[in-house]
Design an enzyme around this catalytic site. Structure first.
Site, mmCIF file in Angstrom:
data_model
loop_
_atom_site.group_PDB
_atom_site.id
_atom_site.type_symbol
_atom_site.label_atom_id
_atom_site.label_comp_id
_atom_site.label_asym_id
_atom_site.label_seq_id
_atom_site.Cartn_x
_atom_site.Cartn_y
_atom_site.Cartn_z
ATOM 1 N N PHE A 125 0.846 -1.182 0.000
ATOM 2 C CA PHE A 125 0.000 0.000 0.000
ATOM 3 C C PHE A 125 0.890 1.243 0.000
ATOM 4 O O PHE A 125 1.867 1.314 0.754
ATOM 5 C CB PHE A 125 -0.934 0.010 1.209
ATOM 6 C CG PHE A 125 -1.993 1.065 1.091
ATOM 7 C CD1 PHE A 125 -3.092 0.868 0.273
ATOM 8 C CD2 PHE A 125 -1.873 2.272 1.756
ATOM 9 C CE1 PHE A 125 -4.059 1.849 0.117
ATOM 10 C CE2 PHE A 125 -2.831 3.260 1.612
ATOM 11 C CZ PHE A 125 -3.936 3.049 0.792
ATOM 12 N N ASP A 194 0.940 -4.234 8.811
ATOM 13 C CA ASP A 194 -0.194 -3.354 8.548
ATOM 14 C C ASP A 194 -1.431 -4.245 8.431
ATOM 15 O O ASP A 194 -1.538 -5.069 7.512
ATOM 16 C CB ASP A 194 0.042 -2.573 7.250
ATOM 17 C CG ASP A 194 -1.044 -1.541 6.972
ATOM 18 O OD1 ASP A 194 -2.162 -1.678 7.514
ATOM 19 O OD2 ASP A 194 -0.781 -0.607 6.196
ATOM 20 N N ARG A 366 -12.104 -4.486 -7.984
ATOM 21 C CA ARG A 366 -11.997 -5.048 -6.633
ATOM 22 C C ARG A 366 -13.361 -5.033 -5.961
ATOM 23 O O ARG A 366 -14.024 -3.994 -5.885
ATOM 24 C CB ARG A 366 -10.988 -4.238 -5.807
ATOM 25 C CG ARG A 366 -10.619 -4.869 -4.485
ATOM 26 C CD ARG A 366 -9.624 -4.026 -3.727
ATOM 27 N NE ARG A 366 -10.235 -2.802 -3.204
ATOM 28 C CZ ARG A 366 -9.715 -2.058 -2.229
ATOM 29 N NH1 ARG A 366 -8.562 -2.413 -1.680
ATOM 30 N NH2 ARG A 366 -10.309 -0.966 -1.808
#
Length: 407
Positions: A125, A194, A366
């Protein structure tokens, strides 16, 4: 048996079906973007309104004590802790994911003198990589990237920290947390996970994996609202040595002593920086309570069932899209991602039909599955819409409109 008939049977047997009524969802919308922003719990409306009317409006400054505002970061963190396999005193709700990443990357580097490399993977990310870059610009870090299948062998004596997202934001692919944490420790490195696409969606056990640090956001599967406070985890064994760089007054051992010199608070409280966002924490706490009530194990079980059923429905409609996510449900998070050269236009055509997913550049559609409020009927309907968009070419109109808007 048709997909709709199968969906009706699954929904009738679903033990979580009743929780759908605990959320506010627009009519004629199938919401498949809960992995970007969770739906609004009904209890949040009254809970935050009460915080406004009574605590702020009535209590004013007294509410820092009387309404528990001071304790909110630790209280909410303690409620998040069991969702991620941590002890209550190892988690605190504060700041944003990006800020918490910066704090913990810097702290980890300070705990590994002589090492500057922060190892991650390309395509992580962006904010995770940007935070490394920010410290690199200050001469404190050196960014190194390795493909996920080469991460373990990239762990050498120069690596101070391994920083990875547990569930990949674009593909949904799941890292083996325990194996990679073990490999990093064998190389003398620390590990920061994360959990933004994991927390509240699938079981996580940080302490069983031996994790050092973790961060995560509150606005996805925890349904804390847009811009909800994030959280940080620091394993108990590291808390005494942790020196986070943002030495704000709420991380001070005695913030109201108003000393000129900083002295870090004991334990996880040291991770705080500025004044906590009380209203954001109030909304987040309601979402966390609801997800904890449902149970992460049950949510994950339903998530796997929803995604597998969605794939079955696509197959029944003759849809053959390239699946970017792992085919096995136990190797992915609570999402499915598909590759198509016109993914953006397809996404926009679905949104026009009331099926809200999202697009990730350059070519990924997505779809997120938040099992607290999605049904099997939603899966059957969404698959039918996707099949129709592809068969009728509706996406071409969406792409034409997009190009017209930028020319």
């Amino acid at each position: 048996m048709t997909p709709d008939q199968r969906a009706a049977e699954f929904d009738a047997a679903d033990p979580l079906a009743g929780y759908r009524e605990r959320f506010i969802l627009p009519e004629n919308v199938i919401y498949l973007d809960g992995n970007s922003l969770g739906a609004l719990p009904r209890a949040t409306l009254e809970g935050v309104s009460r915080e406004l009317r009574e605590a702020w409006g009535g209590g004013l400054i007294r509410s820092w004590n009387d309404a528990g505002w001071f304790e909110a970061p630790a209280r909410v963190g303690a409620k998040i802790a069991p969702l991620i396999g941590a002890a209550p005193h190892e988690v605190i709700a504060c700041d944003s994911t990006s800020v918490n990443l910066f704090k913990l990357i810097a702290a980890a580097l300070a705990m590994r003198p002589g090492r500057k490399v922060v190892l991650s993977e390309p395509g992580n990310f962006p904010t995770d990589l940007y935070m490394i870059a920010g410290l690199e610009a200050q001469g404190l870090a050196e960014r190194r990237l390795a493909e996920r299948e080469r991460l373990a062998e990239a762990l050498d004596g120069e690596v101070a920290l391994l920083l990875l997202t547990h569930v990949h934001f674009k593909t949904g692919a799941l890292h083996d947390m325990a194996a990679l944490t073990r490999a990093a420790h064998e190389a003398g490195a620390l590990v920061l996970w994360d959990l933004s696409h994991s927390t509240g969606a699938l079981p996580v056990d940080l302490n069983a994996a031996g994790a050092d640090f973790a961060v995560g956001c509150g606005y996805k599967y925890l349904c804390g609202g847009p811009g909800a406070p994030a959280f940080a985890f620091v394993a108990e064994r590291h808390q005494a040595d942790l020196q986070q760089p943002l030495t704000g007054w709420f991380g001070h051992a005695a913030p109201f002593a108003f000393s000129d010199d900083y002295e870090g608070a004991p334990g996880i409280a040291r991770m705080q920086c500025g004044t906590p966002p009380v209203l954001g924490l109030a909304a987040l706490e309601i979402g966390v309570d609801l997800i904890a009530e449902i149970g992460v194990g049950r949510l994950y079980e339903k998530s796997q069932a929803l995604s597998s059923f969605f794939l079955d429905c696509l197959k029944a409609h003759g849809v053959d899209l390239e699946l970017v996510s792992p085919a096995r449900s136990d190797e992915r998070g609570s999402q499915l991602s598909f590759r198509h050269p016109e993914a953006y236009a397809i996404c926009q055509a679905l949104i026009a039909r009331g099926v809200i997913g999202d697009f990730r550049a350059p070519d990924v559609l997505r779809l997120g599955f938040a099992p607290a409020y999605l049904s099997f009927a939603d899966m059957a309907a969404a698959a039918r819409h996707l099949a129709e968009v592809l068969a009728t070419g509706e996406w071409q109109a969406a792409e034409f409109n997009r190009r017209a808007a930028v020319t």
